[in-house]
Enzyme design. Structure first.
Site, PDB file in Angstrom:
ATOM      1  N   TYR A 148      40.623 -14.597  62.276  1.00  0.00           N
ATOM      2  CA  TYR A 148      42.047 -14.613  62.598  1.00  0.00           C
ATOM      3  C   TYR A 148      42.334 -15.603  63.725  1.00  0.00           C
ATOM      4  O   TYR A 148      43.208 -16.463  63.620  1.00  0.00           O
ATOM      5  CB  TYR A 148      42.513 -13.215  62.995  1.00  0.00           C
ATOM      6  CG  TYR A 148      43.868 -13.204  63.654  1.00  0.00           C
ATOM      7  CD1 TYR A 148      45.005 -13.553  62.940  1.00  0.00           C
ATOM      8  CD2 TYR A 148      44.004 -12.868  64.991  1.00  0.00           C
ATOM      9  CE1 TYR A 148      46.255 -13.565  63.543  1.00  0.00           C
ATOM     10  CE2 TYR A 148      45.249 -12.865  65.599  1.00  0.00           C
ATOM     11  CZ  TYR A 148      46.364 -13.214  64.872  1.00  0.00           C
ATOM     12  OH  TYR A 148      47.593 -13.230  65.469  1.00  0.00           O
ATOM     13  N   LYS A 152      44.465 -19.256  63.501  1.00  0.00           N
ATOM     14  CA  LYS A 152      45.610 -19.523  64.367  1.00  0.00           C
ATOM     15  C   LYS A 152      45.352 -20.761  65.224  1.00  0.00           C
ATOM     16  O   LYS A 152      46.268 -21.552  65.467  1.00  0.00           O
ATOM     17  CB  LYS A 152      45.913 -18.311  65.255  1.00  0.00           C
ATOM     18  CG  LYS A 152      46.410 -17.098  64.502  1.00  0.00           C
ATOM     19  CD  LYS A 152      47.632 -17.391  63.646  1.00  0.00           C
ATOM     20  CE  LYS A 152      48.842 -17.772  64.458  1.00  0.00           C
ATOM     21  NZ  LYS A 152      50.037 -18.015  63.581  1.00  0.00           N
TER      22      LYS A 152
END
Length: 324
Positions: A148, A152
């Protein structure tokens, strides 16, 4: 003439607040969504479809585009504006990259084409969070510990690269969020209310993390910062190149998840004997950082307020809505 803002993920936890704050400030606020979009109030669009994104944004004359995380409900149905939950990213890494990276690239290119400012919401999880390192300044080297955070960070890189000549991209990193929700599961903080109630059951042994440090920040506060950033950067025009491309916003309220549950239980007058505080789990499928507290110095340096609501005071006002 009123300025126009496009808000992706406007059916989501943060997106709803951003749409409301911009609208209340006199902007024409246009939202997009997917699983819960209700045309014509909100435009239904799959952000992984580059042609659909280009077609929609070609029709709208907009000054700012706000690109945010999606919420847990969207994750259980279809990928939304961006995948916020680390476990979901690991379950579908290709999907995570399509939304967190490729869709972000499409939006950045569209903003360049239309000379619009892109405000991209990123995460404190771009940092490793090792003990003793926080708070992290914007110039600290990112070193994500999970997929994750990596996707990002890759989204950040895409924006910085695509908008480097136009100064039309700004990144705002935020920590875990809480606030007004349609249901507790929209937020990794609000959902702890369910854990507190679960701990009331006979024989309950709800395990809760008492290791990782969290700085829960209210969605309304984030939305107001986004508005302030949009105004500041749009007004700068030719001087925008001198403004920082990386910004960070966070509350200073510090809690573990177990401490949040204890606070909520105290507010509701409930015992917490059915919850067990646990330390770090080295065998967890997704490794979460210990402390990724974000410094807000860059925001303060450009004259934007970093004041936040008090976490406990907010819940003392709001928790009555969740009483059973």
């Amino acid at each position: 003439m009123a300025k126009t803002a496009v808000v992706t993920g406007a059916t989501g936890f943060l997106g709803r607040q951003v749409l409301q704050v911009f609208s209340s400030a006199g902007w024409k606020a246009i939202g997009t969504g997917y699983s819960r979009a209700n045309p014509p109030t909100l435009h239904k669009i799959d952000l992984s479809d580059a042609d659909a994104v280009r077609s929609l944004l070609d029709e709208i004359k907009y000054d700012t585009l706000f690109h945010e995380h999606c919420n847990s409900h969207q994750l259980t149905t279809r990928w939304g504006a961006a995948n916020r939950f680390p476990d979901k990213c690991d379950q579908d890494p290709d999907g995570a990259r399509r939304i967190n990276v490729e869709a972000t690239q499409h939006l950045a290119q569209a903003c360049n084409t239309h000379s619009a400012l892109l405000i991209y919401i990123s995460t404190d999880y771009v940092f490793p969070g090792r003990p003793g390192e926080a708070p992290y300044e914007v110039e600290a080297d990112p070193e994500p510990t999970n997929l994750y955070g990596q996707t990002k960070r890759d989204g950040e890189r895409a924006i910085l690269e695509i908008t480097q000549d136009t100064a039309l991209g700004v990144i705002l990193r935020v920590p875990v969020l809480y606030g007004k929700a349609n249901q507790p599961s929209e937020s990794a903080v609000n959902i702890l209310l369910d854990a507190v109630w679960k701990a009331q059951e006979n024989g309950a042994q709800v395990k809760m993390d008492h290791y990782a440090q969290r700085y829960p920040t209210n969605t309304e506060d984030v939305a107001h910062v986004c508005l302030d950033v949009a105004i500041k950067y749009l007004d700068a025009k030719d001087e925008r190149q001198s403004l920082p491309k990386l910004l960070q916003f966070s509350s200073e309220d510090r809690h573990t998840k177990y401490e949040i549950c204890k606070l909520l239980a105290d507010i509701m007058g409930l015992p917490l004997a059915g919850m067990i505080a646990i330390g770090a789990d080295p065998n967890a499928s997704v490794q979460r950082p210990y402390d990724t507290h974000l410094s807000t110095k860059a925001l303060q340096d450009v004259g934007i307020s970093v004041r936040t609501q008090d976490f406990e005071a907010w819940w003392r006002r709001e928790v009555k809505a969740y009483r059973k």
